[in-house]
Scaffold this active site. Structure first.
Site, PDB file in Angstrom:
ATOM      1  N   GLY A 137     -49.212  62.633 -76.653  1.00  0.00           N
ATOM      2  CA  GLY A 137     -49.253  63.209 -77.990  1.00  0.00           C
ATOM      3  C   GLY A 137     -50.276  62.489 -78.845  1.00  0.00           C
ATOM      4  O   GLY A 137     -51.453  62.450 -78.517  1.00  0.00           O
TER       5      GLY A 137
ATOM      6  N   SER B 145     -43.742  60.732 -74.461  1.00  0.00           N
ATOM      7  CA  SER B 145     -42.536  59.916 -74.478  1.00  0.00           C
ATOM      8  C   SER B 145     -42.483  59.126 -75.772  1.00  0.00           C
ATOM      9  O   SER B 145     -43.464  58.474 -76.149  1.00  0.00           O
ATOM     10  CB  SER B 145     -42.524  58.947 -73.286  1.00  0.00           C
ATOM     11  OG  SER B 145     -41.473  58.015 -73.413  1.00  0.00           O
TER      12      SER B 145
ATOM     13  N   VAL C 177     -54.442  53.792 -85.471  1.00  0.00           N
ATOM     14  CA  VAL C 177     -54.993  53.039 -86.594  1.00  0.00           C
ATOM     15  C   VAL C 177     -56.216  53.730 -87.186  1.00  0.00           C
ATOM     16  O   VAL C 177     -56.717  53.317 -88.213  1.00  0.00           O
ATOM     17  CB  VAL C 177     -55.373  51.598 -86.177  1.00  0.00           C
ATOM     18  CG1 VAL C 177     -54.141  50.853 -85.729  1.00  0.00           C
ATOM     19  CG2 VAL C 177     -56.436  51.603 -85.085  1.00  0.00           C
TER      20      VAL C 177
ATOM     21  N   LYS D  74     -63.057  60.981 -99.030  1.00  0.00           N
ATOM     22  CA  LYS D  74     -64.079  60.019 -98.609  1.00  0.00           C
ATOM     23  C   LYS D  74     -65.452  60.648 -98.780  1.00  0.00           C
ATOM     24  O   LYS D  74     -65.723  61.725 -98.256  1.00  0.00           O
ATOM     25  CB  LYS D  74     -63.842  59.625 -97.146  1.00  0.00           C
ATOM     26  CG  LYS D  74     -64.935  58.745 -96.549  1.00  0.00           C
ATOM     27  CD  LYS D  74     -64.655  58.473 -95.080  1.00  0.00           C
ATOM     28  CE  LYS D  74     -65.821  57.723 -94.434  1.00  0.00           C
ATOM     29  NZ  LYS D  74     -65.596  57.492 -92.994  1.00  0.00           N
TER      30      LYS D  74
ATOM     31  N   PRO E 115     -74.096  57.693 -97.492  1.00  0.00           N
ATOM     32  CA  PRO E 115     -73.386  58.817 -98.096  1.00  0.00           C
ATOM     33  C   PRO E 115     -73.308  60.030 -97.179  1.00  0.00           C
ATOM     34  O   PRO E 115     -74.130  60.216 -96.283  1.00  0.00           O
ATOM     35  CB  PRO E 115     -74.249  59.139 -99.319  1.00  0.00           C
ATOM     36  CG  PRO E 115     -75.642  58.844 -98.844  1.00  0.00           C
ATOM     37  CD  PRO E 115     -75.516  57.664 -97.901  1.00  0.00           C
TER      38      PRO E 115
ATOM     39  N   LEU F 136     -58.930  58.479 -76.520  1.00  0.00           N
ATOM     40  CA  LEU F 136     -59.198  57.187 -75.901  1.00  0.00           C
ATOM     41  C   LEU F 136     -59.294  57.276 -74.380  1.00  0.00           C
ATOM     42  O   LEU F 136     -59.918  56.419 -73.760  1.00  0.00           O
ATOM     43  CB  LEU F 136     -58.102  56.189 -76.301  1.00  0.00           C
ATOM     44  CG  LEU F 136     -57.985  55.912 -77.804  1.00  0.00           C
ATOM     45  CD1 LEU F 136     -56.822  54.961 -78.080  1.00  0.00           C
ATOM     46  CD2 LEU F 136     -59.281  55.345 -78.357  1.00  0.00           C
TER      47      LEU F 136
ATOM     48  N   ILE G 169     -62.019  60.449 -84.286  1.00  0.00           N
ATOM     49  CA  ILE G 169     -61.350  61.751 -84.374  1.00  0.00           C
ATOM     50  C   ILE G 169     -62.355  62.872 -84.172  1.00  0.00           C
ATOM     51  O   ILE G 169     -62.041  63.919 -83.588  1.00  0.00           O
ATOM     52  CB  ILE G 169     -60.604  61.868 -85.715  1.00  0.00           C
ATOM     53  CG1 ILE G 169     -59.380  60.938 -85.681  1.00  0.00           C
ATOM     54  CG2 ILE G 169     -60.175  63.299 -86.000  1.00  0.00           C
ATOM     55  CD1 ILE G 169     -58.601  60.876 -86.975  1.00  0.00           C
TER      56      ILE G 169
END
Length: 534
Positions: A14, A41, A49, A80, A98, A335, A348
């Site tokens: 997940g 699980s 993080v 952001k 920026p 990952l 992401i």
């Protein structure tokens, strides 16, 4: 219906990656045939993080039809406008990367070339003074441009800070409402088909076998399917990106949240600072050759702005990527696919890019190699683009104060990056190959911010009248300042969207929303508080 259609997609794991994939598949594979199952699980934690993003996430949320105000409220999010880099060029120096463009091109000449020409004539402010996003961020202001806005406010380009675990929970509700089935269980065995080595099923601790045609590996660094079962192999980039450890901790903070991420260079790595609605996200990325875990934790805790809200979490990683992101009938996301440290908030986005490319190249049960090869080619190019841009920050330092920075300053870099640095150093040129992630503005911001100053500008810039260019640049700069002065503060905008900030009054009642600033240069409402869908 095609008899070869994929009937069962199984997502293993997940977290952010798994539920992003589940949500997207529930939206785009809702064909009445393909079933989506996610196995996870509760006994296995997620890294969770990563809390800062880049603007393409707007497109992902838009594809899913997610309401931005709901998203901000449900994920503890803030806005952001870019990243502030502290101490990267040299100790005590700062610059801003920026979102959005620097200024406006004139006469077909890129803005930064005109800026470079002006720098030779007179003392100039940092180029970020010509970025609407940078000027607003440094003033603590934010606005979401309304559709059709005609002022400089339309140049504001934003991303988000949010709690990654809350985002996963938000997407889980979305995915399950779209028909995704979640199975709780720990995988203890992966069964391969003897005829072709494809994954046939994953077997759970309780004896259940979950069969599938296509498997999505979101099992984290472990790579349960892509590596442990299929032995795909890993390409190690530690020679260019030596940081291999991180320690993270949330903290309290006072005052209003900044609309930007801060990355502060430390003696053996760097520290992130990410303001959320109720807490500050903090972490130290470092190289274990130059710092112990105990020293890293002490340094992080000593540099918090408030009190720690949890025990520090330590992570180990090897920067790089799987040699194949898609191997046989397994596609790795997150990952399990690879890792580039979060200096430019790309983690992401790499998940999002993998999902959108997989949907665009979605196979059937025959698994045509041309689709798999094209996916792998595109993801390889994207990972290497991100790799090179992150390496640039380390290589372009002038710091000599610690062995870590001396190593970074003097290291060799990939030829793809060396060529870009040389082209910029000569005449400020930035050439982008294909669909690279980072635009010209990004390369210009980091190169100039860290003292890669071109020897000359492009000759074409000399065709424009110097006085007219100087006047135009000054008009732009003043215009950005005027617009920023009229924007609401970041906290004010968040309160209007219903965010629950830790240190600000309760959100106003809807009747107060009519008090929007009056922009004399635009007849329409220049920005939007309303809960507009993306």
């Amino acid at each position: 219906m095609n008899e070869h259609m994929i009937r069962n997609v199984v997502i293993v794991g997940g977290g952010t990656a798994g539920w992003m994939a589940a949500a997207a598949f529930s939206r785009f594979l809702n064909n009445g045939v393909t079933r989506i199952t996610l196995v996870e699980s509760e006994d296995i934690g997620t890294v969770g993080v990563g809390e800062a993003t880049i603007p393409p996430l707007l497109n992902f949320n838009r594809m899913l039809g997610i309401n931005e105000n709901d998203f901000i409220r449900e994920t503890g999010g803030t806005y952001k406008l870019g990243i502030e880099f502290d101490g990267w060029g040299d100790v005590g120096e700062r610059y801003f990367h920026p979102f959005g463009a620097h200024g406006h091109d004139l006469g077909g000449i890129h803005f930064h070339q005109l800026y470079l020409r002006e720098r030779k004539r007179r003392v100039m402010q940092d180029i970020s003074a010509w970025s609407m996003s940078a000027v607003a961020a440094q003033a603590g202001k934010f606005a979401r441009p309304a559709e059709g806005a005609q002022s400089a406010v339309k140049e504001l380009l934003h991303a988000f800070h949010f709690d990654a675990s809350l985002y996963a929970r938000f997407l889980r509700r979305y995915a399950e409402a779209g028909g995704v089935q979640r199975i709780e269980g720990k995988i203890v065995e992966v069964a391969l088909r003897p005829e072709d080595g494809h994954v046939a099923a994953v077997k759970l601790e309780n004896g259940q076998a979950v069969e599938g045609d296509l498997f999505i590996d979101c099992s984290g660094f472990r790579g349960l399917l892509i590596e442990e079962a299929l032995e795909t192999g890993y390409e190690d980039w530690s020679q260019w990106l030596p940081c291999n450890r991180a320690v993270a901790v949330p903290s309290s903070y006072s005052g209003d949240p900044d609309p930007f991420t801060r990355a502060t260079a430390r003696g053996a790595g760097w520290q992130w600072r990410i303001p959320l609605q109720q807490r500050m996200g903090n972490g130290l990325v470092y190289c274990s050759d130059f710092m112990t875990a105990e020293a890293a934790e002490r340094e992080l805790l000593a540099n918090l702005e408030g009190e720690p809200l949890a025990k520090p979490r330590h992570l180990s990683f090897v920067t790089g990527r799987r040699k194949l992101g898609w191997n046989r009938n397994v596609v790795a996301l997150g990952l399990s696919s690879g890792f580039v440290e979060p200096l430019e908030s790309t983690s992401i986005h790499l998940v999002q890019a993998g999902i959108t490319r997989l949907i665009a190249l979605f196979p059937d049960r025959r698994f045509n190699p041309v689709e798999r090869d094209e996916y792998n080619r595109q993801m390889r190019d994207l990972y290497e683009d991100v790799r090179d841009f992150v390496i640039l920050h380390y290589k372009a330092t002038r710091r000599r104060d610690t062995p870590f920075w001396e190593r970074c300053r003097t290291m060799n870099v990939p030829e793809t990056l060396r060529r870009k640095i040389d082209l910029f150093r000569a005449k400020g040129r930035v050439f982008r190959d294909g669909a690279e992630l980072f635009a010209t503005t990004s390369w210009v911001a980091v190169c100039l911010g860290q003292h890669i100053v071109p020897e000359e500008h492009e000759p074409a810039a000399d065709a424009l009248d110097e006085d007219k260019v100087a006047a135009a640049l000054e008009e732009m700069r003043q215009g950005y300042l005027r617009v920023a002065a009229q924007l609401p503060t970041h906290a004010e905008f968040l309160r209007h969207t219903g965010a629950a900030l830790a240190n600000t009054p309760a959100p106003p009642q809807p009747a107060e929303l009519s008090g929007e600033p009056n922009f004399s240069f635009a007849s329409e409402t220049p920005f939007n508080f309303s809960a507009n869908p993306l």
